[in-house]
Design a protein around this motif. Structure first.
Motif, short mmCIF file in Angstrom:
data_model
loop_
_atom_site.label_atom_id
_atom_site.label_comp_id
_atom_site.label_asym_id
_atom_site.label_seq_id
_atom_site.Cartn_x
_atom_site.Cartn_y
_atom_site.Cartn_z
N LYS A 1 1.39 12.07 -9.81
CA LYS A 1 0.03 12.55 -10.13
C LYS A 1 -0.87 11.44 -10.69
O LYS A 1 -1.54 11.59 -11.70
N GLY A 2 -0.79 10.27 -10.03
CA GLY A 2 -1.73 9.20 -10.34
C GLY A 2 -1.24 8.10 -11.26
O GLY A 2 -2.01 7.21 -11.62
N GLU A 3 0.04 8.13 -11.65
CA GLU A 3 0.56 7.11 -12.58
C GLU A 3 1.18 5.92 -11.83
O GLU A 3 1.84 6.09 -10.81
N VAL A 4 0.97 4.73 -12.37
CA VAL A 4 1.76 3.55 -11.95
C VAL A 4 2.18 2.82 -13.22
O VAL A 4 1.62 3.06 -14.29
N ASN A 5 3.18 1.95 -13.10
CA ASN A 5 3.65 1.18 -14.26
C ASN A 5 4.02 -0.23 -13.82
O ASN A 5 3.83 -0.59 -12.64
N ASP A 6 4.55 -1.02 -14.73
CA ASP A 6 4.92 -2.41 -14.38
C ASP A 6 5.97 -2.45 -13.27
O ASP A 6 5.96 -3.36 -12.44
N ALA B 1 10.09 3.73 -8.76
CA ALA B 1 9.43 2.99 -9.84
C ALA B 1 8.88 3.92 -10.91
O ALA B 1 8.93 3.61 -12.10
N VAL B 2 8.38 5.10 -10.50
CA VAL B 2 7.75 6.01 -11.46
C VAL B 2 8.62 7.24 -11.79
O VAL B 2 8.48 7.84 -12.85
N LYS B 3 9.50 7.61 -10.85
CA LYS B 3 10.38 8.78 -11.08
C LYS B 3 11.81 8.46 -10.65
O LYS B 3 12.31 8.99 -9.66
N PRO B 4 12.47 7.54 -11.41
CA PRO B 4 13.83 7.13 -11.02
C PRO B 4 14.79 8.32 -10.98
O PRO B 4 14.65 9.27 -11.74
N LYS B 5 15.72 8.25 -10.05
CA LYS B 5 16.80 9.24 -9.89
C LYS B 5 16.29 10.65 -9.56
O LYS B 5 16.99 11.63 -9.75
N MET C 1 0.84 -1.20 0.00
CA MET C 1 0.00 0.00 0.00
C MET C 1 0.88 1.25 0.00
O MET C 1 0.60 2.21 -0.73
N PHE C 2 1.92 1.25 0.81
CA PHE C 2 2.87 2.37 0.81
C PHE C 2 3.47 2.57 -0.59
O PHE C 2 3.59 3.70 -1.07
N VAL C 3 3.86 1.47 -1.24
CA VAL C 3 4.48 1.55 -2.58
C VAL C 3 3.52 2.24 -3.56
O VAL C 3 3.90 3.20 -4.24
N PHE C 4 2.28 1.77 -3.63
CA PHE C 4 1.32 2.33 -4.61
C PHE C 4 0.90 3.76 -4.27
O PHE C 4 0.79 4.60 -5.17
N LEU C 5 0.66 4.03 -3.01
CA LEU C 5 0.23 5.38 -2.63
C LEU C 5 1.32 6.41 -2.91
O LEU C 5 1.05 7.49 -3.44
N VAL C 6 2.56 6.07 -2.58
CA VAL C 6 3.68 7.00 -2.84
C VAL C 6 3.86 7.19 -4.35
O VAL C 6 3.98 8.32 -4.84
N ALA C 7 3.85 6.08 -5.09
CA ALA C 7 4.03 6.15 -6.55
C ALA C 7 2.98 7.08 -7.17
O ALA C 7 3.30 7.95 -7.98
N LYS C 8 1.74 6.92 -6.77
CA LYS C 8 0.65 7.71 -7.36
C LYS C 8 0.70 9.17 -6.88
O LYS C 8 0.35 10.07 -7.63
N MET C 9 1.16 9.38 -5.65
CA MET C 9 1.24 10.75 -5.15
C MET C 9 2.32 11.55 -5.87
O MET C 9 2.08 12.68 -6.30
N VAL C 10 3.49 10.93 -6.06
CA VAL C 10 4.61 11.70 -6.66
C VAL C 10 4.47 11.84 -8.18
O VAL C 10 5.08 12.72 -8.77
#
Length: 325
Positions: A62-67, A188-192, A51-60
């Protein structure tokens, strides 16, 4: 449980898909392994880490996730499950979340091998997809967790834990995994990006608060699945006890150390220690520290725009502090 569903609401679709992918990632050609991993999947906990992984990914983002987000969440859950299976062997524990543990049902040898299998599955999931940045985050977490456990064992033998050493132990043992979840979500969504480090710090601070809350349960009456005083019986030096020791007179300090070292199986004596810690304001002090960590963590969320994902993370932080088990 209602609050957990509330937290999960903005990522309900992702969590549903995650569960399917996670079951696939765990599969093996060995029937016995599949039987055991099926048993694990069907007795999952609240799944706070994915849940932490998905919520952080989507927050940073603006709602995107990927593989990569799904793989990151799966790696965390595989590694976390592996450590739980190994912990039950180390602690000779027959129960996990109210069910029989793997070692209770299939004995220690199989439990250790299953833990090894889950660990290698997690590492290979990253390697096979060239997710080397995610692999580094999780590998650092595994190293830190192992060091934290060993540091705690070493210090428990001598009962010479200072407050600073205690923070080192809980940072490595507990906070590092939650830090890895949040860091992975961002990576995962915004590397580096700066988000990766900011979210690591956020997760670490939440993890510190989470463990202090756990320590406080040892002195409470809530039904939390473990009896009161279990940490004292296991000679674990937690923050309320460390504070009480620091405030105690020479005579009381000697009595406290002797109680934890030599009378930790005596229920009456354990209750006397608990009462002494309460009377010394050990619980009040620990609660203040827990809230300080929480407040520091929340500073890292301020730069992000309001969203359902941020709102859920704020709810998650409150849940960590206010949960009753």
């Amino acid at each position: 449980m209602k609050i957990v569903y509330q937290i999960k609401e903005p990522i309900a679709h992702e969590m549903e898909l995650f569960e399917k992918k996670f079951s696939l990632f765990m599969s093996s050609r060995v029937a016995l392994l599949n039987k055991i991993t099926h048993f694990i999947v069907n007795r999952k906990g609240k799944q706070m880490r994915p849940m932490f992984v998905f919520l952080v990914a989507k927050m940073v983002s603006k709602g995107e996730v990927n593989d990569r987000t799904y793989r990151g969440a799966s790696v965390i859950e595989l590694i976390h499950t592996a450590t739980l299976v190994h912990d039950d062997v180390v602690d000779d524990s027959n129960q996990r979340r109210g069910f029989f543990s793997i070692n209770a049902l299939w004995k220690n040898k199989i439990a250790v091998l299953v833990g090894d299998y889950l660990l290698s599955k997690g590492l290979l999931l990253s390697i096979d997809n060239d997710d080397f940045d995610l692999l580094k985050i999780i590998s650092v977490a595994v190293r830190e967790m192992s060091e934290g456990e060993l540091l705690q064992i070493e210090k428990a033998r001598r009962l010479d834990i200072t407050e600073e050493v205690y923070y080192d132990i809980i940072r490595q043992k507990t906070a590092t995994l939650i830090a890895a979840c949040c860091s992975l979500g961002a990576a995962a969504v915004k590397p580096k990006s700066q988000d990766v480090e900011d979210m690591r710090k956020f997760g670490e601070l939440i993890g510190m608060a989470f463990q202090i809350k756990d320590d406080l349960f040892d002195y409470g009456q809530q039904k939390i699945g473990k009896p009161t005083g279990i940490d004292i019986k296991e000679q674990k030096m937690t923050l309320p006890l460390i504070y009480a020791l620091n405030q105690a007179s020479k005579k009381d300090k000697k009595w406290l150390i002797n109680s934890v070292k030599n009378h930790n199986k005596d229920s009456k004596r354990v209750q006397e220690v608990i009462q002494f810690v309460k009377d010394s304001n050990g619980l009040v002090y620990a609660e203040e520290k827990m809230h300080a960590y929480k407040d520091e963590a929340l500073q890292y969320l301020k730069k992000y725009p309001e969203s359902d994902y941020k709102a859920s993370l704020l709810l998650m932080v409150d849940y960590v502090i206010n949960r009753e088990k």
